[in-house]
Design a protein around this motif. Structure first.
Motif, PDB file in Angstrom:
ATOM      1  N   ARG A 115      59.455  36.270  51.489  1.00  0.00           N
ATOM      2  CA  ARG A 115      58.331  37.175  51.729  1.00  0.00           C
ATOM      3  C   ARG A 115      58.800  38.546  52.215  1.00  0.00           C
ATOM      4  NH1 ARG A 115      54.516  32.593  54.450  1.00  0.00           N
ATOM      5  NH2 ARG A 115      53.997  31.600  52.471  1.00  0.00           N
ATOM      6  N   ARG A 116      57.876  39.489  52.123  1.00  0.00           N
ATOM      7  CA  ARG A 116      58.077  40.878  52.568  1.00  0.00           C
ATOM      8  C   ARG A 116      59.141  41.607  51.755  1.00  0.00           C
ATOM      9  NH1 ARG A 116      55.603  41.741  57.783  1.00  0.00           N
ATOM     10  NH2 ARG A 116      54.814  39.762  58.555  1.00  0.00           N
ATOM     11  N   ARG A 117      59.244  41.232  50.489  1.00  0.00           N
ATOM     12  CA  ARG A 117      60.195  41.881  49.574  1.00  0.00           C
ATOM     13  C   ARG A 117      59.510  42.405  48.314  1.00  0.00           C
ATOM     14  NH1 ARG A 117      64.651  37.094  49.818  1.00  0.00           N
ATOM     15  NH2 ARG A 117      64.793  37.011  52.077  1.00  0.00           N
ATOM     16  N   GLY A 118      58.191  42.385  48.283  1.00  0.00           N
ATOM     17  CA  GLY A 118      57.442  42.892  47.141  1.00  0.00           C
ATOM     18  C   GLY A 118      57.195  41.880  46.038  1.00  0.00           C
ATOM     19  N   HIS A 119      57.561  40.622  46.254  1.00  0.00           N
ATOM     20  CA  HIS A 119      57.384  39.623  45.197  1.00  0.00           C
ATOM     21  C   HIS A 119      55.916  39.367  44.863  1.00  0.00           C
ATOM     22  CE1 HIS A 119      61.613  38.955  45.139  1.00  0.00           C
ATOM     23  NE2 HIS A 119      61.655  38.371  46.325  1.00  0.00           N
ATOM     24  N   ALA A 149      48.421  41.177  54.720  1.00  0.00           N
ATOM     25  CA  ALA A 149      49.475  41.276  53.703  1.00  0.00           C
ATOM     26  C   ALA A 149      48.897  41.093  52.305  1.00  0.00           C
ATOM     27  CB  ALA A 149      50.574  40.264  53.980  1.00  0.00           C
ATOM     28  N   SER A 150      48.067  40.087  52.125  1.00  0.00           N
ATOM     29  CA  SER A 150      47.485  39.843  50.803  1.00  0.00           C
ATOM     30  C   SER A 150      46.531  40.976  50.408  1.00  0.00           C
ATOM     31  CB  SER A 150      46.763  38.496  50.778  1.00  0.00           C
ATOM     32  OG  SER A 150      46.459  38.120  49.460  1.00  0.00           O
ATOM     33  N   ARG A 151      45.784  41.479  51.354  1.00  0.00           N
ATOM     34  CA  ARG A 151      44.895  42.610  51.069  1.00  0.00           C
ATOM     35  C   ARG A 151      45.695  43.793  50.547  1.00  0.00           C
ATOM     36  NH1 ARG A 151      43.868  46.872  54.029  1.00  0.00           N
ATOM     37  NH2 ARG A 151      44.551  45.891  55.958  1.00  0.00           N
ATOM     38  N   LYS A 152      46.827  44.074  51.176  1.00  0.00           N
ATOM     39  CA  LYS A 152      47.672  45.194  50.743  1.00  0.00           C
ATOM     40  C   LYS A 152      48.243  44.951  49.344  1.00  0.00           C
ATOM     41  CE  LYS A 152      48.936  46.906  55.286  1.00  0.00           C
ATOM     42  NZ  LYS A 152      50.023  47.167  56.243  1.00  0.00           N
ATOM     43  N   VAL A 153      48.600  43.699  49.036  1.00  0.00           N
ATOM     44  CA  VAL A 153      49.103  43.353  47.700  1.00  0.00           C
ATOM     45  C   VAL A 153      48.027  43.640  46.665  1.00  0.00           C
ATOM     46  CG1 VAL A 153      49.700  41.385  46.208  1.00  0.00           C
ATOM     47  CG2 VAL A 153      50.825  41.666  48.426  1.00  0.00           C
ATOM     48  N   ILE A 154      46.832  43.135  46.905  1.00  0.00           N
ATOM     49  CA  ILE A 154      45.734  43.302  45.951  1.00  0.00           C
ATOM     50  C   ILE A 154      45.416  44.777  45.741  1.00  0.00           C
ATOM     51  CG2 ILE A 154      43.290  42.828  45.556  1.00  0.00           C
ATOM     52  CD1 ILE A 154      43.784  40.195  47.256  1.00  0.00           C
ATOM     53  N   GLY A 158      45.786  47.719  42.329  1.00  0.00           N
ATOM     54  CA  GLY A 158      44.584  48.365  41.816  1.00  0.00           C
ATOM     55  C   GLY A 158      43.293  47.637  42.105  1.00  0.00           C
ATOM     56  N   GLY A 159      43.318  46.674  43.011  1.00  0.00           N
ATOM     57  CA  GLY A 159      42.106  45.941  43.351  1.00  0.00           C
ATOM     58  C   GLY A 159      41.036  46.856  43.909  1.00  0.00           C
ATOM     59  N   GLU A 160      39.838  46.722  43.355  1.00  0.00           N
ATOM     60  CA  GLU A 160      38.697  47.495  43.827  1.00  0.00           C
ATOM     61  C   GLU A 160      37.811  46.571  44.652  1.00  0.00           C
ATOM     62  OE1 GLU A 160      36.740  49.749  40.766  1.00  0.00           O
ATOM     63  OE2 GLU A 160      38.653  50.154  39.779  1.00  0.00           O
ATOM     64  N   PHE A 161      37.663  46.912  45.913  1.00  0.00           N
ATOM     65  CA  PHE A 161      36.898  46.093  46.851  1.00  0.00           C
ATOM     66  C   PHE A 161      35.437  46.029  46.429  1.00  0.00           C
ATOM     67  CE2 PHE A 161      34.339  45.713  50.768  1.00  0.00           C
ATOM     68  CZ  PHE A 161      34.786  44.467  51.183  1.00  0.00           C
ATOM     69  N   GLU A 162      34.895  44.803  46.374  1.00  0.00           N
ATOM     70  CA  GLU A 162      33.470  44.637  46.087  1.00  0.00           C
ATOM     71  C   GLU A 162      32.695  44.293  47.357  1.00  0.00           C
ATOM     72  OE1 GLU A 162      30.952  42.940  42.554  1.00  0.00           O
ATOM     73  OE2 GLU A 162      31.832  41.265  43.680  1.00  0.00           O
ATOM     74  N   ASP A 163      33.103  43.204  48.026  1.00  0.00           N
ATOM     75  CA  ASP A 163      32.394  42.818  49.234  1.00  0.00           C
ATOM     76  C   ASP A 163      33.164  41.717  49.961  1.00  0.00           C
ATOM     77  OD1 ASP A 163      31.869  40.442  47.817  1.00  0.00           O
ATOM     78  OD2 ASP A 163      29.760  40.898  47.501  1.00  0.00           O
ATOM     79  N   GLU A 164      32.558  41.241  51.047  1.00  0.00           N
ATOM     80  CA  GLU A 164      33.112  40.127  51.827  1.00  0.00           C
ATOM     81  C   GLU A 164      32.069  39.023  51.825  1.00  0.00           C
ATOM     82  OE1 GLU A 164      33.150  37.574  55.169  1.00  0.00           O
ATOM     83  OE2 GLU A 164      32.093  39.451  55.518  1.00  0.00           O
ATOM     84  N   ARG A 165      32.537  37.803  51.514  1.00  0.00           N
ATOM     85  CA  ARG A 165      31.637  36.649  51.492  1.00  0.00           C
ATOM     86  C   ARG A 165      32.314  35.490  52.208  1.00  0.00           C
ATOM     87  NH1 ARG A 165      29.501  36.589  45.182  1.00  0.00           N
ATOM     88  NH2 ARG A 165      28.966  38.806  45.134  1.00  0.00           N
ATOM     89  N   GLY A 166      31.682  35.022  53.233  1.00  0.00           N
ATOM     90  CA  GLY A 166      32.181  33.838  53.922  1.00  0.00           C
ATOM     91  C   GLY A 166      33.614  33.951  54.393  1.00  0.00           C
ATOM     92  N   GLY A 167      34.000  35.109  54.901  1.00  0.00           N
ATOM     93  CA  GLY A 167      35.358  35.304  55.401  1.00  0.00           C
ATOM     94  C   GLY A 167      36.382  35.659  54.336  1.00  0.00           C
TER      95      GLY A 167
END
Length: 177
Positions: A115-119, A149-154, A158-167
């Motif tokens: 982890r933490r290597r851009g994989h 970490a996963s949020r930053k990956v997404i 190019g992930g475009e945030f839509e919303d938050e549902r149930g955590g």
């Protein structure tokens, strides 16, 4: 150079090393590994048992393939570098109501020691053409609200945030241009 491949029994030793890392870290956040350990863990000890597991995983992508109850067809790719298994990523071919709200089209994980290597970013970026080939013009990728970490990956892919549902934070990513 690291690359995505379909699961392959020749990576058994490195895969099992990665499983031991997950067990040592008590890292079963995705849930798939815990299920696989219950169902296949004993068989993994023998090369022929591991080969059967690999074949079973590969068959889960077929519309009429065997897979756990309620699961949609999905394709696993392993991320490897030389003879080293680094992680895996899954494309779910379609969404159920639960996947739409919580799981998304794509799930991934990197072995703790890599982890933490851009994989994760590379895996997610590299799997998008495969998703496109399945007819998915965009994919839903989710992560726990607390998983920075996963949020930053997404977002890096190019992930475009839509919303938050149930955590779960929900992002859409275009698979091609």
């Amino acid at each position: 150079m690291a690359r995505l491949i379909l699961p392959d029994a020749r990576f058994r030793v490195s895969f099992l090393d990665a499983v031991r890392e997950h067990v040592t870290e008590d890292d079963f956040s995705a849930g798939a590994l815990a299920r696989e350990l219950r169902e296949h863990g004993e068989a993994w000890r023998r090369p022929e048992g591991f080969a059967r597991y690999v074949e079973a995983v590969r068959q889960e992508s077929a519309e009429d393939g065997r897979r756990p109850e309620g699961f949609v067809p999905h394709t696993w790719y392993w991320y490897v570098d030389g003879d080293t298994y680094l992680g895996r990523i899954q494309i779910r071919h379609r969404l159920t109501r639960w996947l739409l709200d919580h799981g998304g089209h794509i799930g991934y994980g990197v072995r703790p020691g890599a982890r933490r290597r851009g994989h994760a970013t590379a895996m997610l970026r590299d799997v998008l053409p495969y998703a496109r080939a399945l007819g998915l013009e965009e994919v839903l990728v989710t992560c726990d609200v607390t998983n920075v970490a996963s949020r930053k990956v997404i977002e890096a892919v190019g992930g475009e945030f839509e919303d938050e549902r149930g955590g779960k934070l929900r992002y859409w990513i275009r698979t091609g241009r």
